[in-house]
Design a protein around this motif. Structure first.
Motif, short mmCIF file in Angstrom:
data_model
loop_
_atom_site.label_atom_id
_atom_site.label_comp_id
_atom_site.label_asym_id
_atom_site.label_seq_id
_atom_site.Cartn_x
_atom_site.Cartn_y
_atom_site.Cartn_z
N LEU A 72 -6.77 10.98 -0.18
CA LEU A 72 -5.37 11.38 -0.03
C LEU A 72 -5.21 12.87 -0.34
O LEU A 72 -4.51 13.60 0.37
N PRO A 75 -9.37 2.14 -3.65
CA PRO A 75 -7.93 2.32 -3.45
C PRO A 75 -7.08 1.74 -4.58
O PRO A 75 -5.85 1.76 -4.49
N GLN A 115 0.84 -1.19 0.00
CA GLN A 115 0.00 0.00 0.00
C GLN A 115 0.88 1.25 0.00
O GLN A 115 1.92 1.28 0.66
N TYR A 116 0.42 2.25 -0.73
CA TYR A 116 1.20 3.49 -0.86
C TYR A 116 0.37 4.69 -0.44
O TYR A 116 -0.84 4.74 -0.69
N GLU A 117 1.05 5.64 0.16
CA GLU A 117 0.42 6.91 0.51
C GLU A 117 1.35 8.02 0.06
O GLU A 117 2.45 7.77 -0.44
N ALA A 166 3.42 6.31 -7.35
CA ALA A 166 3.15 6.92 -6.05
C ALA A 166 4.05 8.12 -5.81
O ALA A 166 3.60 9.15 -5.29
N TRP A 176 -3.48 2.10 -3.09
CA TRP A 176 -3.35 3.27 -2.24
C TRP A 176 -3.88 2.92 -0.86
O TRP A 176 -4.72 2.03 -0.72
N VAL A 177 -3.44 3.62 0.17
CA VAL A 177 -3.95 3.35 1.51
C VAL A 177 -5.39 3.84 1.64
O VAL A 177 -6.12 3.43 2.55
N ALA A 178 -5.80 4.73 0.74
CA ALA A 178 -7.16 5.27 0.71
C ALA A 178 -7.43 5.71 -0.72
O ALA A 178 -6.50 5.87 -1.50
N GLU A 210 -6.82 15.04 2.52
CA GLU A 210 -6.00 15.07 3.72
C GLU A 210 -4.77 15.94 3.53
O GLU A 210 -4.37 16.70 4.42
N ARG A 211 -4.17 15.87 2.34
CA ARG A 211 -3.00 16.70 2.06
C ARG A 211 -3.39 18.18 2.08
O ARG A 211 -2.65 19.02 2.62
N THR A 257 2.73 12.18 -5.41
CA THR A 257 3.10 13.11 -4.34
C THR A 257 3.49 14.47 -4.94
O THR A 257 3.04 15.52 -4.48
#
Length: 197
Positions: free
Chosen positions: A104, A77, A45-47, A174, A97-99, A107-108, A178
């Motif tokens: 994501l 995800p 899983q990636y965030e 991922a 993805w973690v979500a 939240e960012r 970002t």
């Protein structure tokens, strides 16, 4: 039936930590359930990676995310990609993805707003239109992120970022997400607050 792509490097996604990402291995018990075949690779899983060192915008502390919507294909995800000129979305079999991408992004945004100086309250509505790794060749890809924003005063603007991936696999996608998210938020927060531009 899975397509001949992606190549082995695309399916492993074992380089997340080297890229400064958080790769969270899940239980590999799924592999033990496979009968008559080799164990499945562990699901990873990636965030999004750490916040950039400078992640503030003038007076953006008053921005409030009122809603974030998106199409059904971005509600889970799964990490999606396309190959060459094909438009059909495919998904990594051993990476997630973690979500969902929208969560994501939301939240960012909240993290960025919390680190910004206080400002006038401003509602912001976002519609995530696309989050997709696009392969031009089996060894070269980019991450496409596209969203539409509506400010509380009625202003509307579209934002898009295309970021080359450092590697042609899920970990590379991922890492590029970002960069894409932080780049879009840089523009978004400047635009959202009247007087910043």
């Amino acid at each position: 039936m899975h397509p001949p792509f992606p190549p082995p490097g695309l399916r492993t996604a074992r380089r997340g930590l080297a890229l400064g990402l958080v790769a969270l291995p899940l239980s590999s018990l799924l592999g033990a359930c496979a009968v008559g075949g080799p164990p499945l690779p562990p699901l990873r899983q990636y965030e999004l990676g750490p916040l950039p060192a400078v992640a503030t915008q003038p007076q953006a502390g008053g921005v409030v995310l009122a809603s974030l919507q998106g199409p059904s294909w971005l509600s889970g995800p799964e990490m999606a990609y396309t190959l060459g000129s094909e438009r059909q979305r495919q998904f990594y079999r051993d990476a997630r993805w973690v979500a969902p991408p929208g969560e994501l992004l939301a939240e960012r945004l909240r993290q960025r707003v919390a680190r910004s100086p206080a400002g006038p309250r401003l509602l912001l509505r976002l519609h995530l239109e696309e989050c997709l790794q696009v392969f031009a060749t089996p060894t070269r890809s980019e991450l496409l992120l596209r969203l539409r924003a509506e400010a509380g005063d009625g202003r509307v603007r579209a934002f898009e970022r295309r970021v080359p991936t450092p590697s042609a696999d899920a970990a590379g996608g991922a890492a590029a997400l970002t960069q894409a998210v932080d780049g879009v938020l840089d523009e978004l927060l400047v635009w959202a607050v009247p007087g910043n531009t």
